[in-house]
Write an enzyme that holds these catalytic residues in place. Structure first.
Site, PDB file in Angstrom:
ATOM      1  N   LYS A 156      -3.737   6.460   1.306  1.00 54.92           N
ATOM      2  CA  LYS A 156      -2.714   6.415   1.895  1.00 54.92           C
ATOM      3  C   LYS A 156      -1.790   7.432   0.742  1.00 54.92           C
ATOM      4  CE  LYS A 156       0.999   2.254   2.471  1.00 54.92           C
ATOM      5  NZ  LYS A 156       1.967   3.063   1.473  1.00 54.92           N
ATOM      6  N   GLU A 176       2.986  13.047   6.119  1.00 57.50           N
ATOM      7  CA  GLU A 176       3.407  12.565   5.249  1.00 57.50           C
ATOM      8  C   GLU A 176       3.987  13.765   3.789  1.00 57.50           C
ATOM      9  OE1 GLU A 176       3.293   9.655   4.563  1.00 57.50           O
ATOM     10  OE2 GLU A 176       4.008   8.775   2.294  1.00 57.50           O
ATOM     11  N   ARG A 207      12.121   9.589   7.370  1.00 54.00           N
ATOM     12  CA  ARG A 207      11.999   8.027   8.061  1.00 54.00           C
ATOM     13  C   ARG A 207      13.162   7.363   8.677  1.00 54.00           C
ATOM     14  NH1 ARG A 207       8.031   2.973   6.525  1.00 54.00           N
ATOM     15  NH2 ARG A 207       9.189   3.373   4.929  1.00 54.00           N
ATOM     16  N   CYS A 258      30.160  -4.893 -30.888  1.00 55.15           N
ATOM     17  CA  CYS A 258      28.713  -3.904 -30.684  1.00 55.15           C
ATOM     18  C   CYS A 258      28.837  -2.887 -30.471  1.00 55.15           C
ATOM     19  CB  CYS A 258      28.013  -4.542 -30.462  1.00 55.15           C
ATOM     20  SG  CYS A 258      25.828  -4.182 -30.131  1.00 55.15           S
ATOM     21  N   LYS A 282      -3.939  -1.735  -0.460  1.00 49.39           N
ATOM     22  CA  LYS A 282      -3.615  -0.790  -1.824  1.00 49.39           C
ATOM     23  C   LYS A 282      -4.170  -1.482  -2.700  1.00 49.39           C
ATOM     24  CE  LYS A 282       0.449  -0.362  -1.110  1.00 49.39           C
ATOM     25  NZ  LYS A 282       1.783  -1.131  -0.901  1.00 49.39           N
ATOM     26  N   ASP A 325       5.651  -5.342  -4.270  1.00 51.90           N
ATOM     27  CA  ASP A 325       5.118  -6.273  -2.863  1.00 51.90           C
ATOM     28  C   ASP A 325       5.102  -7.573  -3.168  1.00 51.90           C
ATOM     29  OD1 ASP A 325       4.204  -3.600  -1.739  1.00 51.90           O
ATOM     30  OD2 ASP A 325       2.576  -2.948  -2.951  1.00 51.90           O
ATOM     31  N   GLU A 349      -8.000   6.398   6.147  1.00 55.03           N
ATOM     32  CA  GLU A 349      -7.065   8.056   5.518  1.00 55.03           C
ATOM     33  C   GLU A 349      -6.124   7.245   3.972  1.00 55.03           C
ATOM     34  OE1 GLU A 349      -3.940   7.965   8.280  1.00 55.03           O
ATOM     35  OE2 GLU A 349      -6.079   8.287  10.015  1.00 55.03           O
TER      36      GLU A 349
HETATM   37  S1  IVH Z   1       0.348   5.227   9.452  1.00 49.08           S
HETATM   38  C1  IVH Z   1       2.099   3.258  12.538  1.00 49.08           C
HETATM   39  N1  IVH Z   1      -0.758   6.834   7.392  1.00 49.08           N
HETATM   40  O1  IVH Z   1       2.907   4.640   3.968  1.00 49.08           O
HETATM   41  C2  IVH Z   1       2.173   3.267  11.256  1.00 49.08           C
HETATM   42  N2  IVH Z   1       1.264   5.975   6.756  1.00 49.08           N
HETATM   43  O2  IVH Z   1       3.667   1.797   3.938  1.00 49.08           O
HETATM   44  C3  IVH Z   1       2.869   4.005  10.656  1.00 49.08           C
HETATM   45  N3  IVH Z   1       1.649   6.653   4.528  1.00 49.08           N
HETATM   46  O3  IVH Z   1       5.201   4.743   6.340  1.00 49.08           O
HETATM   47  C4  IVH Z   1       1.844   5.002   9.241  1.00 49.08           C
HETATM   48  N4  IVH Z   1      -0.148   8.536   4.136  1.00 49.08           N
HETATM   49  O4  IVH Z   1       5.127   6.552   5.093  1.00 49.08           O
HETATM   50  C5  IVH Z   1       0.191   6.239   7.779  1.00 49.08           C
HETATM   51  N5  IVH Z   1      -2.198   7.965   6.509  1.00 49.08           N
HETATM   52  C6  IVH Z   1      -0.979   7.414   6.502  1.00 49.08           C
HETATM   53  C7  IVH Z   1      -0.500   7.390   5.416  1.00 49.08           C
HETATM   54  C8  IVH Z   1       0.839   6.283   5.538  1.00 49.08           C
HETATM   55  C9  IVH Z   1       0.877   7.421   3.244  1.00 49.08           C
HETATM   56  C10 IVH Z   1       2.835   5.973   3.968  1.00 49.08           C
HETATM   57  C11 IVH Z   1       3.794   6.510   5.357  1.00 49.08           C
HETATM   58  C12 IVH Z   1       4.807   5.366   6.173  1.00 49.08           C
HETATM   59  C13 IVH Z   1       4.103   3.643   4.752  1.00 49.08           C
HETATM   60  C14 IVH Z   1       3.485   2.470   5.117  1.00 49.08           C
END
Ligand code: IVH
Length: 699
Positions: free
Chosen positions: A132, A190, A153, A448, A330, A51, A130
């Protein structure tokens, strides 16, 4: 100035030239890490460090928008699909999320949304929060309620068609339940693996003599992208639905309603999702999830906040590859305390001595950790840790955990100072710093055995010669038995086998020996970039190897430059390429100036054929065109401009003729510009030229 100096320099202190160099370095590094993470399921740095690279790239781009590169990481989502599966073109792109790291970032996000929508003070921006999920996203296409395609993806536009595997995930309905679903609907979410399931799977892997996975995310990715769906079926994968792609009608008006509807259709939605009315509620929700994080049965790495109203989502749209209506806040990396039991010094392929701490095993974020890197001597001194200390460790994402510090009042009386060896623990050669490098290296070189065996291991690794059946274990065995001491020895094994009799060695038989020889023979032809990468020259990673291969196309041509005798000239020629700085060029020239290295290469060339690299790109607007630069350029130096044009497939010439396609003229241009005008050749100033290049970048 070296690249390393620049990489630590604050963005605000960079001048134009430095910014350009940094953007080139970041593009290269991020491309490598994207591939490691997305295609190879084998991350090389922590998520937090990744990041940081991305943020730095974005900050530099924001300061110098005209320097944004064609291959800028900010324009990519993930990595291009790997070659194992059929490609799948997403009807609607799968976007990525912008990241926030602090409460202020989050408040800024809400502020931006309000301003963009022109909201009044009394209008509330309701968000859904939500977790992540740290897995991999998938898009599931249903036609008339029936699951017809499951895809990864990929790079956001093109993913992999993994339908057969997706059908093995029990949480994913093959037929939608209830009613009211649109004729065509793509549900996105996911795929992940629970922590307990991950630990059990790794135990099984180890029992079966297979490599364990680094973390649940990698285990999920590796399990989903199996060519044999029955393997996927045997892996405990799960799925949370949280979004959508193409839809022929919209049966819901908010994000929250969408999730409820997905539930009715038979999907699992994350139970910790909340609707939040203001920033205070958002921050309470975030802290709540952070404190529950360790006790959840799946990894989460933050919280995704989305503008709830779909009409507002629509108006907000997207910028670059992420929506303006969503953001990922994050979490900081997970930490734990444990005891530092001992420090071991490992010798790498380039002789670098790396101190590795062995720890009292401790669970961090569901994964048992027993080793942590101490990086180098300076780091040990900076931390001031001793053996016996209680240390604070951090598992930032996926890689080897790091030691952050120690707890002073828990230091035992007999805590031992860590002594960095001044001799190589393997061969006994002197170990010392190379100039101002922080790394201490064994000076034994090929004397070595640790360096030699590590080089061989690298030589056969996946991105190098990639010989099936000749992995780390086998190469170590052959090296210890002195059957293979140099790369070329691999290719003479079969000829020598009447003496060696590999089939009679423990764990081998006639069939496996024969398979090995066949696999080796399959690699007697190799691409130039793999060949260069396999040599294990310091600072020459895959990206650099590719750059070199693209520029010189044959090993002979490249060697002619490297071995021309005049080292300075050779280095200067190398450094005209984007992404090649003095460190890389001196490592390359240095490598080919040592007899034993040249011997290794020449011996190898008796056994393998290095293929000519493909002709340069033809897709850029300047590919195949002949360009002349004249007058002074203000935004970049002449060699840089030349290298850039060449990397896009153009030919740069010093004089104008009827064969010239474009003349880029800066202040002070004289006769060449005049001649171009007489011949009716297209001319442009530096800005137009950059626009032309960046036009290509945007399309
Ligand atoms: S929305 C339009 N919601 O995070 C945005 N992504 O950094 C699309 N991810 O590719 C993603 N939990 O693999 C969304 N509740 C969630 C998520 C989520 C995990 C992941 C996903 C995405 C990545 C983006």
């Amino acid at each position: 100035m070296t690249n390393k100096d620049l990489s630590n320099r604050p963005v605000s202190d960079l001048d134009e030239k430095g910014a350009k160099r940094e953007l080139a370095r970041l593009a290269m590094e991020l491309a490598f890490h994207d591939k490691s993470y997305h295609q190879d399921d084998s991350p090389q740095i922590s998520d937090a460090d990744y990041d940081k690279l991305r943020v730095r790239n974005e900050e530099i781009e924001a300061r110098f928008p005209h320097l944004v590169r064609a291959d800028s990481p900010s324009k990519r989502v993930g990595a291009a699909p790997s070659e194992k599966f059929e490609k799948y073109q997403h009807q609607m792109p799968m976007l990525s999320l912008a990241n926030a790291f602090s409460d202020e970032d989050m408040a800024d996000f809400i502020g931006r949304v309000r301003r963009f929508l022109g909201l009044d003070l009394e209008d509330k921006v309701v968000l859904t929060g939500e977790p992540k999920i740290d897995g991999l996203s998938a898009s599931l296409r249903y036609e008339k309620g029936r699951l017809v395609v499951g895809a990864t993806r990929g790079d956001g536009t093109t993913g992999e068609n993994i339908t057969r595997n997706i059908k093995m995930v029990p949480d994913i309905p093959k037929q939608l339940e209830g009613d009211g679903w649109p004729d065509v609907v793509e549900v996105r979410g996911e795929v992940y693996m629970g922590k307990a399931d991950f630990l059990a799977l790794n135990k099984r892997q180890l029992e079966e003599g297979k490599a364990p996975f680094a973390n649940p995310r990698n285990a999920a990715a590796g399990s989903l992208r199996q060519l044999d769906p029955s393997v996927t079926r045997s892996r405990p994968l799960r799925f949370f639905a949280y979004g959508w792609g193409e839809m022929t009608s919209y049966p819901f008006g908010t994000q929250y309603e969408a999730l409820q509807m997905f539930k009715q259709w038979g999907f699992t939605i994350n139970p910790l999702t909340k609707k939040l009315a203001d920033i205070e509620a958002v921050l309470v929700h975030y802290q709540g999830l952070e404190s529950r994080r360790a006790s959840l049965d799946y990894d989460i790495d933050g919280v995704v906040y989305k503008v709830d109203r779909l009409d507002w989502q629509q108006r907000l749209g997207q910028i670059s590859r992420s929506p303006r209506w969503a953001i990922a806040l994050k979490f900081p990396a997970e930490k734990a305390q444990t005891i530092l039991k001992a420090v071991e010094f490992q010798v790498g392929r380039t002789g670098a001595l790396t101190p590795v701490a062995s720890l009292e095993p401790v669970t961090v974020g569901g994964v048992v950790v027993q080793n942590a890197t101490l990086h180098n001597k300076d780091e040990i001194e900076r931390l001031g840790v001793k053996v016996g200390d209680t240390v604070l460790i951090q598992r930032a994402g996926d890689v080897i955990p790091q030691i952050l510090g120690f707890v002073e009042n828990l230091r035992p009386e007999d805590a031992e100072t860590i002594v960095f060896p001044d001799h190589c623990p393997v061969c006994g050669s002197l170990a010392m710093r190379d100039g101002d490098d922080v790394v201490i290296r064994c000076t034994g070189g090929l004397v070595c055995s640790a360096q030699r065996s590590e080089r061989l291991r690298h030589f056969v690794s996946r991105d190098a010669f990639d010989i099936e059946g000749l992995g780390e274990r086998q190469i170590k065995e052959f090296f210890e038995k002195k059957l293979v001491e140099n790369p070329a020895d691999i290719f003479t094994l079969e000829r020598r086998n009447s003496d060696l009799k590999i089939e009679e060695m423990k764990g081998w038989g006639p069939l496996s020996a024969n398979n090995l020889f066949n696999a080796i023979n399959l690699r007697r032809k190799i691409s130039l970039d793999r060949f260069l990468y396999a040599l294990g020259i310091r600072h020459v990673g895959q990206t650099t190897a590719k750059t070199l291969a693209r520029a010189w196309r044959t090993l002979e041509a490249l060697r002619a430059v490297l071995e021309q005798g005049d080292k300075e000239k050779a280095q200067a020629e190398l450094e005209t390429l984007d992404g090649i700085g003095p460190k890389v060029s001196s490592a390359l020239v240095g490598f080919f100036s040592e007899d034993h290295n040249v011997q290794v290469v020449d011996d190898l060339l008796k056994e393998v054929e290095v293929e000519e690299a493909d002709a340069p790109v033809t897709e850029s607007p300047v590919a195949g065109k002949t360009i002349v630069f004249t007058g002074s350029l203000e935004k970049m130096s002449r060699p840089e401009a030349k290298a850039r044009a060449e990397s896009l497939g153009a030919k740069v010439s010093g004089s104008v003729s009827s064969k010239t396609d474009i003349v880029v003229a800066g202040p002070g241009a004289g006769s060449k510009l005049k001649k171009a005008n007489e011949l009716g050749i297209r001319t442009m100033d530096e800005d137009e030229w950059l626009n032309l290049l960046s036009g290509m970048e945007i399309n």
